[in-house]
Write a protein that holds these residues in place. Structure first.
Motif, PDB file in Angstrom:
ATOM      1  N   TYR A 101       0.836  -1.198   0.000  1.00  0.00           N
ATOM      2  CA  TYR A 101       0.000   0.000   0.000  1.00  0.00           C
ATOM      3  C   TYR A 101       0.871   1.248   0.000  1.00  0.00           C
ATOM      4  CZ  TYR A 101      -3.383  -3.483   1.620  1.00  0.00           C
ATOM      5  OH  TYR A 101      -4.174  -4.590   1.732  1.00  0.00           O
ATOM      6  N   ILE A 102       0.376   2.299  -0.636  1.00  0.00           N
ATOM      7  CA  ILE A 102       1.042   3.590  -0.536  1.00  0.00           C
ATOM      8  C   ILE A 102       0.985   4.031   0.924  1.00  0.00           C
ATOM      9  CG2 ILE A 102       0.849   6.035  -1.140  1.00  0.00           C
ATOM     10  CD1 ILE A 102      -0.040   5.195  -3.900  1.00  0.00           C
ATOM     11  N   MET A 103       2.062   4.624   1.406  1.00  0.00           N
ATOM     12  CA  MET A 103       2.097   5.064   2.789  1.00  0.00           C
ATOM     13  C   MET A 103       0.935   6.028   3.057  1.00  0.00           C
ATOM     14  SD  MET A 103       4.594   3.779   4.627  1.00  0.00           S
ATOM     15  CE  MET A 103       5.215   4.923   5.857  1.00  0.00           C
ATOM     16  N   PRO A 104       0.204   5.815   4.146  1.00  0.00           N
ATOM     17  CA  PRO A 104      -0.938   6.693   4.434  1.00  0.00           C
ATOM     18  C   PRO A 104      -0.460   8.059   4.892  1.00  0.00           C
ATOM     19  CG  PRO A 104      -0.520   5.245   6.286  1.00  0.00           C
ATOM     20  CD  PRO A 104       0.423   4.816   5.195  1.00  0.00           C
ATOM     21  N   PRO A 105      -1.311   9.068   4.821  1.00  0.00           N
ATOM     22  CA  PRO A 105      -0.946  10.364   5.409  1.00  0.00           C
ATOM     23  C   PRO A 105      -0.693  10.169   6.905  1.00  0.00           C
ATOM     24  CG  PRO A 105      -2.941  10.533   4.078  1.00  0.00           C
ATOM     25  CD  PRO A 105      -2.645   9.081   4.226  1.00  0.00           C
ATOM     26  N   PRO A 106       0.161  10.972   7.492  1.00  0.00           N
ATOM     27  CA  PRO A 106       0.444  10.807   8.926  1.00  0.00           C
ATOM     28  C   PRO A 106      -0.824  10.959   9.761  1.00  0.00           C
ATOM     29  CG  PRO A 106       2.035  12.293   7.910  1.00  0.00           C
ATOM     30  CD  PRO A 106       0.968  12.054   6.889  1.00  0.00           C
ATOM     31  N   ALA A 107      -0.925  10.134  10.792  1.00  0.00           N
ATOM     32  CA  ALA A 107      -1.986  10.328  11.777  1.00  0.00           C
ATOM     33  C   ALA A 107      -1.647  11.584  12.587  1.00  0.00           C
ATOM     34  CB  ALA A 107      -2.104   9.112  12.678  1.00  0.00           C
ATOM     35  N   THR A 108      -2.561  12.033  13.407  1.00  0.00           N
ATOM     36  CA  THR A 108      -2.315  13.210  14.232  1.00  0.00           C
ATOM     37  C   THR A 108      -2.437  12.838  15.707  1.00  0.00           C
ATOM     38  OG1 THR A 108      -4.639  13.897  14.301  1.00  0.00           O
ATOM     39  CG2 THR A 108      -3.282  14.700  12.455  1.00  0.00           C
ATOM     40  N   LEU A 109      -1.818  13.634  16.545  1.00  0.00           N
ATOM     41  CA  LEU A 109      -1.917  13.400  17.984  1.00  0.00           C
ATOM     42  C   LEU A 109      -3.361  13.543  18.446  1.00  0.00           C
ATOM     43  CD1 LEU A 109      -0.233  12.785  20.518  1.00  0.00           C
ATOM     44  CD2 LEU A 109      -0.014  15.247  20.885  1.00  0.00           C
ATOM     45  N   VAL A 110      -4.123  14.442  17.816  1.00  0.00           N
ATOM     46  CA  VAL A 110      -5.539  14.626  18.162  1.00  0.00           C
ATOM     47  C   VAL A 110      -6.311  13.332  17.902  1.00  0.00           C
ATOM     48  CG1 VAL A 110      -7.660  15.858  17.563  1.00  0.00           C
ATOM     49  CG2 VAL A 110      -5.495  17.101  17.768  1.00  0.00           C
ATOM     50  N   GLU A 111      -6.048  12.680  16.753  1.00  0.00           N
ATOM     51  CA  GLU A 111      -6.708  11.408  16.449  1.00  0.00           C
ATOM     52  C   GLU A 111      -6.404  10.363  17.504  1.00  0.00           C
ATOM     53  OE1 GLU A 111      -7.080  10.271  11.935  1.00  0.00           O
ATOM     54  OE2 GLU A 111      -5.132  11.221  12.236  1.00  0.00           O
ATOM     55  N   PHE A 112      -5.126  10.297  17.908  1.00  0.00           N
ATOM     56  CA  PHE A 112      -4.741   9.305  18.909  1.00  0.00           C
ATOM     57  C   PHE A 112      -5.433   9.590  20.245  1.00  0.00           C
ATOM     58  CE2 PHE A 112      -1.730   8.017  22.332  1.00  0.00           C
ATOM     59  CZ  PHE A 112      -1.868   6.638  22.176  1.00  0.00           C
ATOM     60  N   LYS A 113      -5.475  10.856  20.635  1.00  0.00           N
ATOM     61  CA  LYS A 113      -6.108  11.205  21.911  1.00  0.00           C
ATOM     62  C   LYS A 113      -7.609  10.954  21.871  1.00  0.00           C
ATOM     63  CE  LYS A 113      -4.731  15.111  23.764  1.00  0.00           C
ATOM     64  NZ  LYS A 113      -4.318  16.527  23.833  1.00  0.00           N
ATOM     65  N   GLU A 114      -8.238  11.225  20.726  1.00  0.00           N
ATOM     66  CA  GLU A 114      -9.676  10.956  20.599  1.00  0.00           C
ATOM     67  C   GLU A 114      -9.949   9.460  20.744  1.00  0.00           C
ATOM     68  OE1 GLU A 114     -10.769  12.594  16.863  1.00  0.00           O
ATOM     69  OE2 GLU A 114     -11.018  14.656  17.644  1.00  0.00           O
ATOM     70  N   TYR A 115      -9.066   8.653  20.132  1.00  0.00           N
ATOM     71  CA  TYR A 115      -9.247   7.207  20.285  1.00  0.00           C
ATOM     72  C   TYR A 115      -9.001   6.789  21.735  1.00  0.00           C
ATOM     73  CZ  TYR A 115      -8.450   2.250  20.234  1.00  0.00           C
ATOM     74  OH  TYR A 115      -8.509   0.922  20.543  1.00  0.00           O
ATOM     75  N   LEU A 116      -7.975   7.367  22.351  1.00  0.00           N
ATOM     76  CA  LEU A 116      -7.574   7.003  23.708  1.00  0.00           C
ATOM     77  C   LEU A 116      -8.703   7.245  24.703  1.00  0.00           C
ATOM     78  CD1 LEU A 116      -5.079   6.006  25.284  1.00  0.00           C
ATOM     79  CD2 LEU A 116      -4.447   8.384  25.621  1.00  0.00           C
ATOM     80  N   PHE A 117      -9.426   8.349  24.519  1.00  0.00           N
ATOM     81  CA  PHE A 117     -10.452   8.715  25.492  1.00  0.00           C
ATOM     82  C   PHE A 117     -11.861   8.401  25.012  1.00  0.00           C
ATOM     83  CE2 PHE A 117      -6.883  11.680  26.369  1.00  0.00           C
ATOM     84  CZ  PHE A 117      -6.564  11.197  27.637  1.00  0.00           C
ATOM     85  N   SER A 118     -11.971   7.684  23.898  1.00  0.00           N
ATOM     86  CA  SER A 118     -13.304   7.346  23.378  1.00  0.00           C
ATOM     87  C   SER A 118     -13.903   6.167  24.139  1.00  0.00           C
ATOM     88  CB  SER A 118     -13.213   7.000  21.892  1.00  0.00           C
ATOM     89  OG  SER A 118     -12.392   5.870  21.690  1.00  0.00           O
TER      90      SER A 118
END
Length: 590
Positions: free
Chosen positions: A573-590
């Protein structure tokens, strides 16, 4: 991305290396500049560097080994050994000098390799630093980041040797990383910090929005390497390992046991000048006679923890972090029972793995025959007097205090990731990858788990091939149980993995508490399958780059994991766009 540029970079992103490598030097330089990669070194590629034992030393080695084999009635092995030596002698073309090969490591072999004098290459912090930085340069992680020409050939040769010879050569290679005791007298930790930041693409001249939005600093942690890779941001380690040669007789008792008390006194003596020259570095002198039983007989482990931010780190953060960027402290709260020798010297008996601190302090008798097939060496323990952050994985909190002041001064946001044990983040990052893939990479089916071990990891290939990573600290029973618990929990949630494949680190000894190959088969869910599980009409092996018959003395796995992983699945696969710290935190606290 403009269509013209997309057509130009597609072959590179898809891994069609010939398209890139066949360009002119000027063309390659332009590509590397555009993507922030280091330029190739000027001049021809390096050659193989060979050094040879003196003929007399080689003859002594040959005769003594043959004599030992004959005494132990290994007549066939003796004959095979002599044939192999003879063939190597002839093939080398340097028969009059002997045939021992030493493969020199240098940046000419690999432009992404940054030499760090006196620092161990085969260590968690070094390996994770290089794995992370190579993702930022758009590169995989071959040979645990150490460029050695013909390493595959050398390891293949080791595989056919008798076990005791294989172990002896592996020990020799490991001990060769260590320096003489006087290296500590002249060790410059500021210079080491400057070498560390050179691993990463320098973005000081880029517009602010193209600089790093986040930087991590602190403890080594395998799962978080995959978080850094997903975000495409740097991690700066707090701890680095400096191995130092030490004669066995310095710590050996007449009954064959190793004396931790003698090791402590020896370490206090040889680190005296270093402590005077580096008051802001805390030395954790570690002795683990279980998992490091091969190496610890010949060298000492000094793990250096910065308690203040090195100037090179400060400058790198100032130049490369966005003005509104975030600095994240990676804080492993792993603790251990230790002896505080003085203000900046701590002696740690044992290490994280199969044994508890109490078992290391108790000691172990020499020459005891184990009924379970494990190998142990005897040692005399010492009584701990206090508790401290664990040498390899723990975080020295003095650094956090200065990071708070530094972040406030430059108006950076400061956040923390705290966890108790190195494995605690494994399930979190695995689940984050599954969620991230489902949200942003619809074509990727996140149902293949790749179990990594210690520094046997491949964060770049994980992203390119759509694996879900799951890291384990060591190949010990507790880590195998953690993987099993995660697979069971995923199944209970109604999200079972279709397959689980492991890359195992061989530390060279059947030490107490190590997970056998049979145990790993059970954990990975292959106990009812003979060899493999099927995926997309392809057979997925249980292990990547692992010789199951030779594990845990399978030293070829250090190079084979990288070569075998691309053969596992056909998808790229083509490398995906970088994730963001906001995405990680949203997942962490979801």
């Amino acid at each position: 991305v403009p269509e013209e540029l997309a057509r130009e970079i597609r072959p590179y992103l898809m891994g069609e290396k010939d398209h890139f490598l066949n360009q002119s030097e000027a063309g390659q330089h332009e590509w590397r500049s555009r993507f922030g990669m280091k330029p190739d070194p000027v001049g021809p590629k390096s050659k193989i560097f060979l050094t040879f034992f003196h003929p007399l030393l080689f003859l002594i080695l040959l005769l003594s080994t043959s004599y030992y084999l004959i005494l132990t009635h290994h007549t066939l092995i003796t004959f095979q050994f002599l044939i192999i030596i003879f063939l190597l002698w002839k093939v080398s073309g340097f028969a009059k000098y002997g045939v021992f090969l030493y493969l020199r490591r240098n940046e000419a072999r690999d432009p992404l390799y940054v030499e760090m004098p006196h620092v161990a290459d085969f260590d968690s912090a070094t390996g994770m630093l290089r794995a992370t930085s190579r993702v930022l340069h758009g590169s995989s992680f071959p040979q645990i980041g150490v460029p050695m020409m013909n390493a595959d050939l050398l390891m293949s040769f080791l595989q056919i040797l008798p076990e005791f010879l294989r172990t002896s050569i592996y020990t020799f290679i490991g001990v060769a990383e260590s320096g003489e005791a006087d290296i500590l007298d002249h060790m410059d930790m500021e210079d080491l910090a400057s070498k560390i930041v050179k691993h990463y693409p320098d973005r000081r001249d880029q517009p602010d929005d193209q600089k790093y939005p986040v930087m991590f600093i602190g403890s080594s942690n395998g799962p978080l390497v995959h978080l850094y890779s997903a975000l495409r941001v740097p991690w700066l380690p707090q701890t680095m390992l400096i191995p130092v040669k030490r004669s066995r007789k310095e710590v050996l008792l007449p009954n064959g046991q190793m004396d931790m008390g003698k090791e402590l006194k020896w370490g206090e003596k040889v680190t005296k000048k270093f402590r005077e020259n580096n008051p802001h570095v805390e030395i954790h002198h570690m002795m683990d006679p279980v998992q490091d039983q091969l190496m610890v007989q010949h060298m000492a482990y000094f793990r250096m923890k910065w308690t203040r931010i090195p100037e090179a780190y400060k400058q790198f953060i100032k130049d490369n972090l966005q003005r509104t960027g975030t600095l994240v402290i990676v804080e492993s709260q792993t603790m251990w029972q230790v002896i505080k020798v003085c203000d900046n010297l701590i002696f740690q008996p044992g290490a994280c793995g199969a044994y508890s601190p109490a078992q290391y302090m108790k000691g172990y008798p020499h020459g005891v025959k184990e009924t379970d097939g494990t190998e142990s060496m005897g040692w005399v323990g010492v009584q701990a007097t206090s508790e401290s952050p664990e040498a390899e994985w723990g975080f020295a909190t003095q650094l956090a205090d200065e990071l708070v002041l530094f972040a406030n001064e430059l108006s950076f946001k400061l956040e923390r990731i705290c966890f108790k044990h190195p494995n605690d983040t494994s399930a979190l990052i695995s689940d984050f990858y599954r969620d991230w893939y489902r949200r942003t990479r619809k074509i990727v089916h996140p149902d293949r788990l790749l179990v990594e071990c210690f520094i046997i990891m491949e964060p770049y290939a994980t992203l390119r091939q759509g694996w879900v990573p799951h890291w384990t600290m060591f190949s010990v029973a507790d880590c195998a149980n953690e993987v099993k618990a995660y697979l069971q929990a995923s199944k209970r949630k109604g999200e079972p993995y279709e397959s689980a494949t492991a890359m195992l680190f061989s530390h060279g000894a059947r030490s107490k508490g190590y997970a056998t190959i049979q145990r790993w088969r059970e954990v990975l869910g292959f106990s009812n399958c003979s060899e493999a599980r099927r995926h997309d009409d392809r057979v997925l092996p249980m292990f990547v780059g692992v010789d199951q018959d030779r594990y845990p003395k399978d030293f070829k796995s250090l190079v084979h994991y990288h070569a075998d992983l691309p053969k596992m699945v056909s998808e790229r696969y083509i490398m995906p766009p970088p994730a963001t710290l906001v995405e990680f935190k949203e997942y962490l606290f979801s």
